[in-house]
Design a protein around this motif. Structure first.
Motif, PDB file in Angstrom:
ATOM      1  N   ALA A 227       0.818  -1.037  -0.066  1.00  0.00           N
ATOM      2  CA  ALA A 227       0.031   0.013  -0.063  1.00  0.00           C
ATOM      3  C   ALA A 227       0.950   1.293  -0.088  1.00  0.00           C
ATOM      4  O   ALA A 227       0.430   2.302  -0.845  1.00  0.00           O
ATOM      5  N   TYR A 228       1.842   1.335   0.799  1.00  0.00           N
ATOM      6  CA  TYR A 228       2.762   2.165   0.930  1.00  0.00           C
ATOM      7  C   TYR A 228       3.425   2.580  -0.374  1.00  0.00           C
ATOM      8  O   TYR A 228       3.648   3.667  -1.000  1.00  0.00           O
ATOM      9  N   ARG A 229       3.988   1.496  -1.031  1.00  0.00           N
ATOM     10  CA  ARG A 229       4.915   1.508  -2.420  1.00  0.00           C
ATOM     11  C   ARG A 229       3.846   1.974  -3.381  1.00  0.00           C
ATOM     12  O   ARG A 229       4.138   2.879  -4.533  1.00  0.00           O
ATOM     13  N   ILE A 230       2.608   1.541  -3.445  1.00  0.00           N
ATOM     14  CA  ILE A 230       1.460   2.203  -4.308  1.00  0.00           C
ATOM     15  C   ILE A 230       1.160   3.625  -4.272  1.00  0.00           C
ATOM     16  O   ILE A 230       1.052   4.504  -5.059  1.00  0.00           O
ATOM     17  N   SER A 231       1.250   4.126  -2.985  1.00  0.00           N
ATOM     18  CA  SER A 231       0.819   5.331  -2.523  1.00  0.00           C
ATOM     19  C   SER A 231       1.831   6.338  -3.272  1.00  0.00           C
ATOM     20  O   SER A 231       1.766   7.537  -3.183  1.00  0.00           O
ATOM     21  N   ARG A 232       3.074   5.692  -3.402  1.00  0.00           N
ATOM     22  CA  ARG A 232       4.143   6.738  -3.835  1.00  0.00           C
ATOM     23  C   ARG A 232       3.886   6.821  -5.197  1.00  0.00           C
ATOM     24  O   ARG A 232       4.538   7.768  -5.981  1.00  0.00           O
ATOM     25  N   ILE A 233       3.370   6.194  -5.939  1.00  0.00           N
ATOM     26  CA  ILE A 233       2.842   6.090  -7.446  1.00  0.00           C
ATOM     27  C   ILE A 233       2.024   7.357  -7.714  1.00  0.00           C
ATOM     28  O   ILE A 233       1.940   8.101  -8.405  1.00  0.00           O
ATOM     29  N   THR A 234       0.849   7.233  -6.742  1.00  0.00           N
ATOM     30  CA  THR A 234      -0.242   8.190  -6.864  1.00  0.00           C
ATOM     31  C   THR A 234      -0.785   8.153  -5.368  1.00  0.00           C
ATOM     32  O   THR A 234      -0.950   7.213  -4.662  1.00  0.00           O
TER      33      THR A 234
ATOM     34  N   ASP B  66       1.471  -5.078 -15.206  1.00  0.00           N
ATOM     35  CA  ASP B  66       2.683  -5.611 -15.715  1.00  0.00           C
ATOM     36  C   ASP B  66       4.104  -4.970 -15.634  1.00  0.00           C
ATOM     37  O   ASP B  66       5.019  -5.402 -15.278  1.00  0.00           O
ATOM     38  N   SER B  67       3.755  -3.546 -15.940  1.00  0.00           N
ATOM     39  CA  SER B  67       5.027  -2.628 -15.898  1.00  0.00           C
ATOM     40  C   SER B  67       5.385  -2.383 -14.588  1.00  0.00           C
ATOM     41  O   SER B  67       6.723  -2.029 -14.589  1.00  0.00           O
ATOM     42  N   ASN B  68       4.844  -2.347 -13.704  1.00  0.00           N
ATOM     43  CA  ASN B  68       5.571  -1.942 -12.488  1.00  0.00           C
ATOM     44  C   ASN B  68       5.362  -3.093 -11.306  1.00  0.00           C
ATOM     45  O   ASN B  68       5.674  -2.939 -10.044  1.00  0.00           O
ATOM     46  N   VAL B  69       4.631  -4.345 -11.600  1.00  0.00           N
ATOM     47  CA  VAL B  69       4.426  -5.092 -10.574  1.00  0.00           C
ATOM     48  C   VAL B  69       5.934  -5.659  -9.926  1.00  0.00           C
ATOM     49  O   VAL B  69       5.860  -5.947  -8.723  1.00  0.00           O
ATOM     50  N   TYR B  70       6.760  -5.994 -10.744  1.00  0.00           N
ATOM     51  CA  TYR B  70       8.010  -6.795 -10.050  1.00  0.00           C
ATOM     52  C   TYR B  70       8.626  -5.671  -9.183  1.00  0.00           C
ATOM     53  O   TYR B  70       9.396  -6.024  -8.094  1.00  0.00           O
ATOM     54  N   GLU B  71       8.497  -4.499  -9.619  1.00  0.00           N
ATOM     55  CA  GLU B  71       9.224  -3.229  -8.640  1.00  0.00           C
ATOM     56  C   GLU B  71       8.392  -3.138  -7.480  1.00  0.00           C
ATOM     57  O   GLU B  71       9.140  -2.886  -6.449  1.00  0.00           O
ATOM     58  N   LEU B  72       7.063  -3.286  -7.390  1.00  0.00           N
ATOM     59  CA  LEU B  72       6.358  -3.178  -6.141  1.00  0.00           C
ATOM     60  C   LEU B  72       6.699  -4.283  -5.237  1.00  0.00           C
ATOM     61  O   LEU B  72       6.637  -4.196  -4.118  1.00  0.00           O
TER      62      LEU B  72
ATOM     63  N   ASP C 132      14.390  -4.791  -2.342  1.00  0.00           N
ATOM     64  CA  ASP C 132      15.141  -3.582  -2.251  1.00  0.00           C
ATOM     65  C   ASP C 132      14.614  -2.695  -1.189  1.00  0.00           C
ATOM     66  O   ASP C 132      13.566  -2.482  -1.282  1.00  0.00           O
ATOM     67  N   ASP C 133      15.154  -1.910  -0.367  1.00  0.00           N
ATOM     68  CA  ASP C 133      14.703  -1.154   0.595  1.00  0.00           C
ATOM     69  C   ASP C 133      13.669  -1.437   1.586  1.00  0.00           C
ATOM     70  O   ASP C 133      12.832  -0.785   2.026  1.00  0.00           O
ATOM     71  N   LEU C 134      13.602  -2.904   1.892  1.00  0.00           N
ATOM     72  CA  LEU C 134      12.422  -3.380   2.596  1.00  0.00           C
ATOM     73  C   LEU C 134      12.359  -2.583   3.978  1.00  0.00           C
ATOM     74  O   LEU C 134      11.524  -2.593   4.592  1.00  0.00           O
ATOM     75  N   LEU C 135      13.730  -2.584   4.493  1.00  0.00           N
ATOM     76  CA  LEU C 135      13.837  -2.312   5.968  1.00  0.00           C
ATOM     77  C   LEU C 135      13.047  -0.759   6.009  1.00  0.00           C
ATOM     78  O   LEU C 135      12.079  -0.419   7.003  1.00  0.00           O
TER      79      LEU C 135
ATOM     80  N   MET D 166      10.317 -14.261   0.696  1.00  0.00           N
ATOM     81  CA  MET D 166       8.952 -14.320  -0.016  1.00  0.00           C
ATOM     82  C   MET D 166       9.092 -13.338  -1.127  1.00  0.00           C
ATOM     83  O   MET D 166       8.945 -13.827  -2.387  1.00  0.00           O
ATOM     84  N   LEU D 167       9.710 -12.179  -0.815  1.00  0.00           N
ATOM     85  CA  LEU D 167       9.869 -11.161  -2.122  1.00  0.00           C
ATOM     86  C   LEU D 167      10.879 -11.797  -2.990  1.00  0.00           C
ATOM     87  O   LEU D 167      10.807 -11.577  -4.114  1.00  0.00           O
TER      88      LEU D 167
END
Lengths: 235, 815
Positions: free
Chosen positions: B637-644, B669-675, B679-682, B764-765
């Motif tokens: 949710a946090y990562r998506i909220s950085r997109i919009t 498909d374009s952003n799902v692997y990035e989400l 990286d930057d998990l912590l 998992m990631l």
């Protein structure tokens, strides 16, 4: 890898900020509510506080429970700031000025007391105020056993079963009122608050080393929650 | 009786003075593998007079997690001793041991002492304890798999390190240490943890006795009509009755106490003739009643017992022939343990039925069968750097003999738990227990541990007495007694639950509907109620997440269902051999899932985007358990909220999670692997998950164990009242005034390790990165997402400031 230590979030150091108090009219009297958990009564030049529980950290520490003493130091400092800001003549404590029996922390209080020789201190006894009467006398504190009346207000530690007195508005403490704020889902917070009902009010505990007991306000009551050093009127 | 090969192997090692871990299932004589070894040792040392020698001092220390086991083990030991004509005495020491017996033990230690970790620490709090352990030859730790992974395990580590060093210092010898463990995924590590203070690797003795387990699923008649979730499997109650009737005694395991209450009622409604022959057993039922149930089980007086994890461990109930597991057991180890409650003898078959609470859970049955076959059992992760336990332990030593930090530090570093402790942390702990953190110099009277001629001691009798009463690491919820107005004790219930009820409301406890009359002196007074509706307390415990092992097997089974389905459809309608019955009956469900969306294969991650009148849903199915999903939902949710800028609410279960929003969710498909990157998990965790609230919950136990919360003791209640404070208050005070306090930091660490399972989250990631992410856009809710919707446990993610949140919430002021 094995012992990656997870950093706890950094908390900002406490800064004594003084925000403009919130005006509140009651029985034609002008009150100023401070987010530092006290009320200034303008007409009488009186600062009203409750449940300071001075000496509580010392009491815990004496028994081997290492509560940081800076809570107490900060409580004292906040009170000084309030006195300097409002310049009251009188301080009315609606009970529980001290937490328990005498300890060294009270010596610090006495030293502090000497810095305000002209300030009248009136204590309406609370359930925690168990010191000997001589002690209060020496500390220049005027003690009232059950209640104190300064028209049109009346002060009593525990609201309890006290019958309403006509024409008087009752100030009380004791329960450390908190108001529960609930949002969608599971979010909920309990914040210390001022609680003004029809003919009585409950003051928040002044000490930061106190918990809260949830109150159930009725329609028409006024509730001011203390949110991060600010007052927010909820109803 | 001929000894098992593993027993002989263990005896050989013991005779040669080696240490190690014995791995054997229960009921296979694992007790004797170590106990007889100790006797043989003694006989070898005294070949001429072993029969007549008495008062030999302590020879064998037997640590067991369960009080209830002590008597049985003691009896078994005494039988052997008598048979051999020896003079050994067997003593028991735990919370039930009376003062006279303790005094007797102090004067003359028995040769074998059966003890709990808590009582062992109490022994270390006695003056002169080093003397007691001089003659000790063997420390045995029973059920080590149970202790490992808990703070009680840490207590064992500390006690072992102390006893070993006491002997080394005085006589240059050291006792052997033997752990006894059921099968877990990390047996080697289990051995390493236990033997760490010895500095030896030790032996691993495996029993290799296979226990036959028969798993049978209770299948609903029609899969499509079966509710997809939320009905607790109660619709299958009629299928349970014949199982109970055809078996001598049946144990019915239910995951939560609340559900067990409901099940007990439903069984009685479905089969009234069972009244008196079935009983209920869970942690909130009065102890006397529980003991009665256990005794009735032994005596075969009961047809069935509805129980929770409260009956997972403990003595064997011979009459139990059948076990029913209702709902997901969440893990392979737990399932095996429960299955093992039936047919307890080595040659008997363990029979266990699996009753699903929603149809997808049937896949778990198939997954469990496979996991059992492959012995794919979970690990128990040992706890690290438990500063709360350490602070307690230091006070324990300070009461008896005192300690010298320079001597103790290397000893602590020899344990697995504290081997990574830094000098700085050690310094902070010493400062905390002697000076009490931040203080106002001349106005401070902090008193706990004093330094007298370099030795750290507690001299105050009052502090010492209070500490003795607080030794232990099991912290229970604040409980309230429940009594009838007319008298008669029913049980105990969590205080927070009662505090939410008003007089006149009806709740269920111990299988009875009770109306709350009043609360008085920490007791809830109730009367019987005939009300149809009642509130079933939802206890917080028992919400274990699905284990990683079971999750992996689940993904494999979905894969299998997917592949076989095609072969199945293309050839005949005859089911294939070796195709699990559970997967067969679920075919209609899989078919619908495939039509609407997709059935993920083992190397795929399925994401469904669905629009309903509620809003825009995003469902993700990692099968990694509730806790990981909870954290992942917040991070995503946090990562998506950085997109919009977007606000979500969450829901999750053990299979997947949902994000719900009132606007379209920009995941494709374009952003799902990035989400889903590791990286930057912590830093993303810190920004998204409300770790403060979670840490506050963890802090309660830590504060109690670390001695910050005073629970009071009999006779001093009045004085103690001025010493009471809540854990959340202390948490706030420390957060603000002493943010670097080690106990506070530990609470965040525990959230990180246990609540969010950071390691598992990261794995998992990484798995997702190397797998195929399949995004589908179903037109309606799918069979997979339905249980999540029903389970929905919502949490809002907001990035607003607290103040704004309050303003926004004020309209909804709770009253």
């Amino acid at each position: 890898m094995r012992c990656a230590r997870f950093p706890a979030p950094a908390f900002p150091p406490y800064i004594c900020t003084m925000l403009v108090p919130t005006p509140y009219k009651l029985m034609q009297q002008q009150l100023w509510l401070s987010a530092d958990r006290c009320i200034f009564w303008e007409e009488e030049k009186t600062l009203i506080v409750s449940d300071l529980h001075f000496g509580k950290t010392g009491h815990f520490r004496k028994y081997g429970i290492a509560v940081p003493q800076s809570v107490y130091k900060n409580d004292l400092q906040r009170l000084v700031h309030q006195l300097q800001y409002f310049q009251p003549k009188k301080l009315i404590v609606v009970g529980d000025l001290f937490h328990s029996s005498e300890n060294k922390e009270l010596q610090l209080f006495c030293k502090w007391r000497n810095d305000f020789p002209s300030l009248e201190i009136h204590l309406v006894k609370g359930n925690h105020d168990i010191l000997h009467e001589d002690w209060y006398r020496e500390a220049g504190i005027c003690v009232w056993d059950e209640e104190l009346s300064v028209p049109p207000f009346h002060f009593r530690h525990d609201l309890g079963e006290a019958a309403p007195i006509s024409g008087r508005y009752l100030f009380s403490g004791h329960i450390h009122p908190g108001v529960r704020i609930k949002g969608m889902g599971k979010q909920s917070l309990c914040l210390p608050c001022f609680y003004f009902a029809q003919n009585f009010c409950v003051l928040p505990a002044f000490s930061e080393f106190t918990g809260t007991a949830r109150i159930d306000p009725e329609n028409g009551d006024a509730v001011f929650a203390i949110v991060e050093k600010k007052l927010v009127q909820l109803q | 009786m001929r000894p098992f090969a593993f027993q002989e192997e263990a005896w050989q090692h013991i005779v040669h003075g080696r240490s190690g871990v014995v791995n054997a299932p229960t009921g296979c004589g694992k007790t004797f593998s170590v106990f007889l070894g100790a006797l043989i040792n003694f006989i070898n040392a005294h070949p001429d007079d072993y029969k007549t020698r008495s008062k030999n001092g302590l020879q064998l220390l037997w640590i067991t997690p369960l009080r209830a086991l002590a008597k049985d083990i003691g009896r078994a030991m005494e039988e052997v001793i008598t048979e051999l004509g020896m003079q050994w005495k067997v003593g028991i020491r735990n919370g039930d041991t009376d003062i006279a017996e303790r005094q007797k033990q102090k004067r003359q230690m028995p040769e074998a002492l059966i003890i709990t970790p808590e009582s062992l620490h109490l022994l270390l709090a006695q003056k002169g304890y080093p003397q007691l352990f001089q003659s000790l030859r063997i420390i045995a730790v029973d059920e080590w798999h149970e202790l490992l992974g808990s703070k009680r395990g840490v207590q064992v580590e500390l006690a072992v390190s102390r006893i070993v060093n006491v002997q080394r210092q005085r006589s240059n010898r050291q006792p052997a240490v033997w752990g006894i463990s059921a099968t877990i995924g990390n047996l080697d590590q289990a051995r390493e943890v236990l033997l760490a203070p010895l500095g030896t690797k030790g032996e691993l003795v495996k029993a290799n006795i296979r226990k036959d387990i028969v798993l049978e699923s209770i299948l609903p008649d029609e899969i499509e009509k079966y509710p997809w979730a939320g009905h607790l499997g109660l619709k299958l109650v009629h299928k349970v009755i014949p199982i109970i009737q055809n078996s001598r005694t049946t144990l019915i395991f239910i995951n939560t106490r609340g559900m067990s209450e409901t099940w007990y009622q439903s069984l009685l409604t479905a089969a009234p003739d069972l009244a008196g022959a079935i009983a209920l057993h869970h942690g909130s039922i009065e102890q006397e009643l529980r003991i009665w149930v256990e005794e009735a089980l032994h005596a075969a007086k009961l047809k069935a017992v509805v129980c929770t994890a409260s009956l997972d461990l403990g003595v064997d109930f011979r009459p139990v022939e059948t076990v029913i597991q209702v709902g997901s057991p969440k893990g392979v180890a737990r399932f095996l343990q429960r299955a093992g409650r039936s047919g307890h003898r080595p040659d008997e078959v363990s029979k266990i039925y699996f009753l699903p609470t929603h149809s997808l859970e049937l896949v778990e049955a198939a997954a469990l069968k496979n996991a059992i076959e492959e012995n794919f059992i979970e690990s128990r992760e040992p706890m690290l750097l438990c500063f709360d336990v350490l602070i307690q332990y230091l006070s324990t030593l300070a009461i008896s003999e005192g300690f010298i930090p320079e001597e103790l530090f290397p000893e602590l570093k020899s344990t697995y738990c504290y081997r990574d402790m830094t000098e700085e942390e050690w310094g902070q702990i010493l400062q905390f227990i002697t000076a009490g953190g931040t203080a106002l110099q001349q106005y401070d009277e902090f008193r706990k541990i004093e330094i007298i001629d370099g030795v750290y001691r507690i001299t105050s009798r009052r502090i010492a007495m209070r500490h003795r009463m607080h030794i232990g690491t099991i912290v229970s919820e604040a409980m309230m007694k429940v009594k009838f107005v007319s008298g008669g004790f029913i049980g105990v219930i969590e205080e927070w639950f009662i505090s939410r009820l008003s007089p006149g409301e009806v709740f269920t406890l111990a299988g009875r509907n009770l109306e709350l009359v009043a609360i008085k002196d920490m007791t809830a007074l109730v009367r019987k109620s005939n009300a149809k509706k009642s509130i079933v307390p939802s206890w917080q415990g028992g919400r274990m997440p699905l284990s990683a092992n079971l999750g992996k097997k689940l993904r494999e089974k979905f894969n299998e269902a997917f592949e076989k389905k095609y072969r199945f459809a293309n050839t005949t309608n005859q089911p294939e051999r070796g195709f699990d019955i559970e997967l067969q009956v679920l075919q209609p469900l899989f078919k619908l899932q495939e039509e609407l969306s997709h059935v993920p294969r083992a190397n795929e991650l399925l994401i469904e985007q669905i629009e309903t009148k509620d809003g825009f849903h995003l469902f993700v199915y990692p099968f990694e358990g509730r806790l990981v999903h909870e954290a992942m939902a917040a991070i995503l949710a946090y990562r998506i909220s950085r997109i919009t800028p977007i606000t979500f609410s969450f829901a999750m279960n053990d299979y997947g999670f949902e994000l719900l929003s009132d606007q379209p969710i920009p995941v494709d498909d374009s952003n799902v692997y990035e989400l889903f990157t590791a990286d930057d998990l912590l830093s993303d965790i810190q920004r998204s998950v409300n770790s403060t609230e979670m840490a506050k919950r963890k802090f309660r136990d830590i504060a109690v164990i670390g001695g910050l919360i005073f629970q009071g003791y009999p006779g001093e209640q009045k004085k103690a009242r001025h010493l009471q404070s809540s854990a959340s208050l202390l948490f706030n005070v420390f957060s603000e005034y002493e943010p670097h306090n080690l106990l506070l930091r530990q609470s965040y660490q525990e959230v990180f390790d246990q609540q969010m399972e950071e390691v598992r989250l990261r794995q998992m990631l990484q798995r997702i990165q190397s797998s195929k992410i399949v995004i589908t856009f179903p037109q309606q809710l799918t069979p997979f997402c339905f249980p999540i919707k029903v389970d929905s446990m919502r949490e809002n993610l907001t990035s607003e400031k607290l103040e704004d949140r309050v303003r926004r919430m004020q309209a909804q002021l709770d009253r």
